[in-house]
Design an enzyme around this catalytic site. Structure first.
Site, PDB file in Angstrom:
ATOM      1  N   GLU A 171     -10.591   6.126  -2.468  1.00 29.18           N
ATOM      2  CA  GLU A 171     -10.776   6.192  -1.006  1.00 29.18           C
ATOM      3  C   GLU A 171     -11.546   7.428  -0.533  1.00 29.18           C
ATOM      4  O   GLU A 171     -11.116   8.123   0.384  1.00 29.18           O
ATOM      5  CB  GLU A 171      -9.403   6.125  -0.319  1.00 29.18           C
ATOM      6  N   ASN A 213     -12.275   3.426  -6.614  1.00 28.96           N
ATOM      7  CA  ASN A 213     -11.443   2.435  -5.926  1.00 28.96           C
ATOM      8  C   ASN A 213     -11.433   2.709  -4.422  1.00 28.96           C
ATOM      9  O   ASN A 213     -11.287   3.856  -3.993  1.00 28.96           O
ATOM     10  CB  ASN A 213     -10.007   2.563  -6.478  1.00 28.96           C
ATOM     11  N   HIS A 250      -7.171  -5.514   0.826  1.00 23.04           N
ATOM     12  CA  HIS A 250      -6.019  -5.747   1.699  1.00 23.04           C
ATOM     13  C   HIS A 250      -6.537  -6.555   2.897  1.00 23.04           C
ATOM     14  O   HIS A 250      -7.240  -6.010   3.747  1.00 23.04           O
ATOM     15  CB  HIS A 250      -5.440  -4.412   2.194  1.00 23.04           C
ATOM     16  N   GLU A 279      -5.808  -4.280  -5.306  1.00 20.68           N
ATOM     17  CA  GLU A 279      -4.589  -4.154  -4.484  1.00 20.68           C
ATOM     18  C   GLU A 279      -4.456  -5.361  -3.569  1.00 20.68           C
ATOM     19  O   GLU A 279      -4.088  -5.233  -2.391  1.00 20.68           O
ATOM     20  CB  GLU A 279      -4.642  -2.852  -3.662  1.00 20.68           C
ATOM     21  N   ASP A 281      -3.626  -8.201  -1.237  1.00 12.21           N
ATOM     22  CA  ASP A 281      -2.575  -8.849  -0.450  1.00 12.21           C
ATOM     23  C   ASP A 281      -3.244  -9.484   0.756  1.00 12.21           C
ATOM     24  O   ASP A 281      -4.280  -9.013   1.225  1.00 12.21           O
ATOM     25  CB  ASP A 281      -1.417  -7.907  -0.075  1.00 12.21           C
TER      26      ASP A 281
HETATM   27  O1  G3I Z   1      10.737   6.994  -2.033  1.00 10.36           O
HETATM   28  C1  G3I Z   1      10.859   7.579  -0.737  1.00 10.36           C
HETATM   29  C2  G3I Z   1      12.259   7.470  -0.213  1.00 10.36           C
HETATM   30  O2  G3I Z   1      13.116   8.217  -1.047  1.00 10.36           O
HETATM   31  C3  G3I Z   1      12.305   7.981   1.220  1.00 10.36           C
HETATM   32  O3  G3I Z   1      13.571   7.811   1.726  1.00 10.36           O
HETATM   33  C4  G3I Z   1      11.300   7.248   2.070  1.00 10.36           C
HETATM   34  C5  G3I Z   1      11.265   7.800   3.492  1.00 10.36           C
HETATM   35  O4  G3I Z   1       9.983   7.753   4.064  1.00 10.36           O
HETATM   36  O5  G3I Z   1      10.006   7.390   1.508  1.00 10.36           O
HETATM   37  C6  G3I Z   1       9.912   6.861   0.205  1.00 10.36           C
HETATM   38  O6  G3I Z   1       8.599   7.061  -0.256  1.00 10.36           O
HETATM   39  C7  G3I Z   1       7.615   6.210   0.300  1.00 10.36           C
HETATM   40  C8  G3I Z   1       6.897   5.515  -0.849  1.00 10.36           C
HETATM   41  O7  G3I Z   1       5.839   4.734  -0.339  1.00 10.36           O
HETATM   42  C9  G3I Z   1       7.824   4.613  -1.651  1.00 10.36           C
HETATM   43  O8  G3I Z   1       8.270   3.573  -0.858  1.00 10.36           O
HETATM   44  C10 G3I Z   1       6.640   7.049   1.085  1.00 10.36           C
HETATM   45  O9  G3I Z   1       7.268   7.608   2.224  1.00 10.36           O
HETATM   46  C11 G3I Z   1       5.482   6.198   1.514  1.00 10.36           C
HETATM   47  O10 G3I Z   1       4.493   7.041   2.105  1.00 10.36           O
HETATM   48  C12 G3I Z   1       4.872   5.508   0.316  1.00 10.36           C
HETATM   49  O11 G3I Z   1       3.847   4.643   0.771  1.00 10.36           O
HETATM   50  C13 G3I Z   1       2.932   4.262  -0.198  1.00 10.36           C
HETATM   51  C14 G3I Z   1       1.541   4.532   0.331  1.00 10.36           C
HETATM   52  O12 G3I Z   1       0.579   4.081  -0.608  1.00 10.36           O
HETATM   53  C15 G3I Z   1       1.330   6.004   0.576  1.00 10.36           C
HETATM   54  O13 G3I Z   1       0.012   6.312   0.804  1.00 10.36           O
HETATM   55  C16 G3I Z   1       3.105   2.785  -0.478  1.00 10.36           C
HETATM   56  O14 G3I Z   1       4.333   2.557  -1.145  1.00 10.36           O
HETATM   57  C17 G3I Z   1       1.974   2.289  -1.368  1.00 10.36           C
HETATM   58  O15 G3I Z   1       2.014   0.888  -1.444  1.00 10.36           O
HETATM   59  C18 G3I Z   1       0.648   2.685  -0.776  1.00 10.36           C
HETATM   60  O16 G3I Z   1      -0.372   2.286  -1.675  1.00 10.36           O
HETATM   61  C19 G3I Z   1      -1.694   2.507  -1.219  1.00 10.36           C
HETATM   62  C20 G3I Z   1      -2.539   2.749  -2.430  1.00 10.36           C
HETATM   63  O17 G3I Z   1      -2.038   3.808  -3.184  1.00 10.36           O
HETATM   64  C21 G3I Z   1      -3.984   3.014  -2.049  1.00 10.36           C
HETATM   65  N1  G3I Z   1      -4.505   1.969  -1.218  1.00 10.36           N
HETATM   66  C22 G3I Z   1      -3.715   1.651  -0.055  1.00 10.36           C
HETATM   67  C23 G3I Z   1      -2.291   1.323  -0.460  1.00 10.36           C
HETATM   68  C24 G3I Z   1      -1.492   0.904   0.725  1.00 10.36           C
HETATM   69  O18 G3I Z   1      -1.326   1.969   1.624  1.00 10.36           O
END
Ligand code: G3I
Length: 480
Positions: A171, A213, A250, A279, A281
């Site tokens: 990105e 990516n 996405h 990715e 969806d």
């Molecule tokens: O694990 C913690 C948990 O302990 C806590 O209570 C909670 C509270 O906010 O957060 C949890 O972590 C989160 C994590 O996902 C796991 O669920 C983070 O806050 C959250 O920011 C994180 O989001 C991820 C996101 O990237 C962050 O940028 C998404 O899961 C993940 O699917 C997403 O993936 C990205 C790719 O890497 C790049 N392309 C876009 C894609 C979608 O955003």
């Protein structure tokens, strides 16, 4: 039992009378026809991974380490997918939470699960403006560049031989119509940060495919897509090691599947890189969603170098956009209409596998077609002509990244050679922005085409990484 089945069973066939022979022939034909139907449906793969594998491709899912204890989740994962991407566990904040303190526990759980079952692993991601740990967010300039390269080197080295494809950089381009790079602390270290990351990744794991990516790069007419295309084209022309482009894909109402998606896939592939849908969806439901999944799969199968598809999660409830029910399994793990369309499209696709990708190249960098401007001077010119060089070292147990600053004296120089003396046992494994004469002892680093000319007092940087202990003596600098 007819003769054929008798033969198959090993029992003797009974002699048939004429009338019963006719009946038997009809029944036999019916059985043959049935057998044909059975055999054709038996040859259609019944899982996404198996069907993709028949086409020389993989079908993967992003997975989370903390769900590997969920039996429904793992059951679907093991049955359907032959590739995985850690959804968050290989990101910078997860793998290097404190500078130079690496944590691979959760990523290892995913990698070990995958490898022990013969699944591929997509590494995601080595360098990204987002999900940086706090210590990195607060860095800039050379310190950040070194820290980024150190991170790339350490993580890619740790997983060497286990990763099919790395999202080396994620990105890095801005949204909208500018076609510009995204502003970030990494971008502000210099426009060459992306190629430096790719070179470091290649040196650390020469067997992994190295991908750029991004999202919103699906529509061929979009400025962002074109900008990424030009960067990949430039990298290929200049020999920057890149093997693949990841389209996140996405899709939703604001960012719908574009009708020119296949053109995008084939255009990137024509540059000589693999294309991976990384990715996927698709928000929605029912037939609309299913048919969009079908078209994405058809588009990938139509492009020989589109060699894999990864969906960003398993069940709708696992998705980062769960409200949009964008995945192939419902919250209970049942197959959705979108799943059926995806499997049908995979099974119906051409049987020609993509060409076997040549192993990544490690050839030296040919001359660039563009000449990046050297960074502005940051140190006063040393007295007299000639040039000087200084080295900044990031050393860890067993390896190092060295960044060397070359500064012209009071006169312009049109080329330089920097001599670096390495301690015994140390070896250079990769170099960027310079050409190395060897790998051990005293190594001479000569400028490449675009950074040889330095006006009085101006400077440029090159770097190298290696195993063992890095140089401690001040390098020599000689104008060419
Ligand atoms: O694990 C913690 C948990 O302990 C806590 O209570 C909670 C509270 O906010 O957060 C949890 O972590 C989160 C994590 O996902 C796991 O669920 C983070 O806050 C959250 O920011 C994180 O989001 C991820 C996101 O990237 C962050 O940028 C998404 O899961 C993940 O699917 C997403 O993936 C990205 C790719 O890497 C790049 N392309 C876009 C894609 C979608 O955003």
């Amino acid at each position: 039992m007819n003769n054929a089945s008798a033969r198959a069973s090993g029992r003797p066939a009974t002699r048939l009378r004429p009338r019963s022979a006719l009946v038997s022939a009809v029944v036999g034909l019916a059985l043959v026809a049935t057998a044909v139907v059975v055999s054709s449906s038996a040859s259609a793969a019944t899982t996404l991974g198996a069907s993709a594998a028949e086409k020389g491709r993989y079908f993967g899912a992003a997975i989370a380490a903390n769900k590997l204890s969920d039996s429904t989740y793992v059951g679907i994962l093991n049955r359907e997918f032959n590739s995985v991407t850690p959804e968050n566990e290989m990101k910078i904040d997860a793998t290097e939470p404190q500078q130079n303190q690496f944590s691979f526990t959760n990523a290892d759980r995913i990698v070990n699960h995958a490898i022990s079952r013969g699944m591929k692993v997509r590494g995601h991601t080595l360098a990204w403006h987002s999900q940086q740990p706090g210590w990195m967010q607060n860095m800039s300039g050379t310190a950040l560049r070194n820290a980024m390269l150190n991170h790339v080197t350490r993580v890619a080295t740790y997983y060497r031989g286990k990763i099919d494809s790395w999202d080396v950089v994620n990105e890095a381009f801005a949204d909208g119509g500018s076609g510009a790079r995204r502003d970030s602390n990494l971008q502000r270290t210099g426009n060459d940060w992306i190629e430096a990351a790719f070179r470091a990744a290649r040196a650390a794991d020469p067997g992994a495919k190295l991908c750029y990516n991004d999202y919103n790069t699906d529509d061929w007419t979009h400025a962002k897509t074109q900008a990424v295309y030009r960067m990949v084209q430039d990298f290929k022309q200049r020999g920057v090691p890149i093997d693949c482009v990841g389209l996140q894909s996405h899709f939703n109402a604001q960012s719908p599947y574009p009708s020119n998606y296949r053109t995008t896939l084939s255009s990137f592939a024509a540059l000589g890189v693999d294309v991976q849908i990384t990715e996927l969806d698709i928000e929605g439901s029912g037939t609309q969603q299913a048919e969009t999944y079908r078209r994405v799969v058809q588009d990938c199968l139509a492009v020989p170098r589109c060699n894999g598809i990864t969906v960003w999660g398993i069940r709708d409830s696992d998705s980062w956009r769960s409200y949009g029910t964008p995945l192939l399994f419902d919250n209970n793990g049942n197959k959705k209409q979108a799943y059926n369309a995806t499997l049908e499209a995979l099974n119906a696709g051409g049987t020609t596998p993509p060409p076997t990708t040549a192993p990544p190249t490690t050839s030296p960098t040919p001359p660039p077609t563009t000449s990046p401007t050297p960074p502005p001077p940051t140190t006063p010119p040393p007295g007299g002509g000639g040039c000087t060089a200084s080295v900044t070292l990031n050393q860890w147990n067993g390896g190092f990244v060295a960044t060397v600053r070359v500064t012209a004296g009071a006169s312009q120089i049109n080329g330089w050679t920097v001599g670096v003396s390495l301690p015994g046992g140390a070896s250079v494994t990769g170099t960027w922005n310079a050409q190395a004469s060897g790998t051990s002892g005293t190594v001479n680093f000569r400028n490449v085409n675009y950074n040889g000319t330095l006006s009085p007092g101006s400077s440029t940087e090159f770097g190298f990484q290696g195993t063992g202990t890095g140089p401690s003596a001040t390098p020599t600098c000689t104008p060419n």
